[in-house]
Design an enzyme around this catalytic site. Sequence first.
Site, PDB file in Angstrom:
ATOM      1  N   HIS A  81       0.935  -1.214   0.020  1.00 17.63           N
ATOM      2  CA  HIS A  81      -0.116   0.026   0.104  1.00 17.63           C
ATOM      3  C   HIS A  81       0.917   1.231  -0.068  1.00 17.63           C
ATOM      4  O   HIS A  81       2.174   1.186   0.170  1.00 17.63           O
ATOM      5  CB  HIS A  81      -0.824   0.121   1.019  1.00 17.63           C
ATOM      6  CG  HIS A  81      -0.237   0.010   2.512  1.00 17.63           C
ATOM      7  ND1 HIS A  81       0.098   1.081   3.176  1.00 17.63           N
ATOM      8  CD2 HIS A  81       0.183  -1.138   3.362  1.00 17.63           C
ATOM      9  CE1 HIS A  81       0.774   0.711   4.451  1.00 17.63           C
ATOM     10  NE2 HIS A  81       0.832  -0.490   4.489  1.00 17.63           N
TER      11      HIS A  81
ATOM     12  N   CYS B 283       2.166  -2.969   6.583  1.00 16.03           N
ATOM     13  CA  CYS B 283       2.899  -3.956   5.808  1.00 16.03           C
ATOM     14  C   CYS B 283       3.860  -3.671   4.852  1.00 16.03           C
ATOM     15  O   CYS B 283       5.021  -3.399   5.563  1.00 16.03           O
ATOM     16  CB  CYS B 283       1.662  -4.642   4.959  1.00 16.03           C
ATOM     17  SG  CYS B 283       0.544  -5.573   5.933  1.00 16.03           S
TER      18      CYS B 283
END
Length: 235
Positions: free
Chosen positions: A168, A184
Amino acid sequence: MPMFRTLTAFAFAAALAACAAPPAPPAAPPEVPGYGTVEDGGFTIAAVPESYVPEENRRATVAYAGPEKPGTIVIDPTVKYLYLVTAEGQADRYRIAVGAEGRGLRSTTYVGRKAEWPYWTPTANMVRTQPEKYAALAGGMGPGPDNPLGARALYLYRSGKDTMFRIHGTGDYTSIGNATSAGCIRLYNQDILDLYTKVPVSTTVKVRSVAESRKIEGDAAVDAALEKEAATPIN
């Protein structure tokens, strides 16, 4: 008479100074090509300051020595790069940050879905272990520049199930190239916009081990990355 002329000249000069235009504001710093201000989906993505996007952090097309087929995303959490293999021996390279959740990502997954300006909800573990930070957001957070998932998100699946791992964007450009306490696999928002357009749902995502990184990136690059990570506080 000379005194009068002197006073008149002084008054005239003062009047001119009073009418002069105010000094111009300082010029905005130049934007790095590819990392400037972006208007997207009704939101403004801020430019990344030049000092936070050094040459080695900028996306680039590079020679690629890995065995993966074109169309594969390869994540190297050790040297903090993500590769999109585009042809035999060639890849688009992006600098990443690897969060605590991302460090648990192993082996091979695939892109199960994609989202523009996604919603974000902290995990139950995040709420439980850091309630002062995440309890108020337990119901989720709407899209926008402050959303931890940034402008785009790729949701990683395995065997038809969401792994809860994400690739992301992020507005926290200071984190790119580092290990972080949360999240992440993060890219500059400008980079996730670029990557997002190139990868369809079902794209394979391979995560390298340290041993694989040593084989492909070389011992010097891996050792330098590990030394930097050990010396850099995780934020």
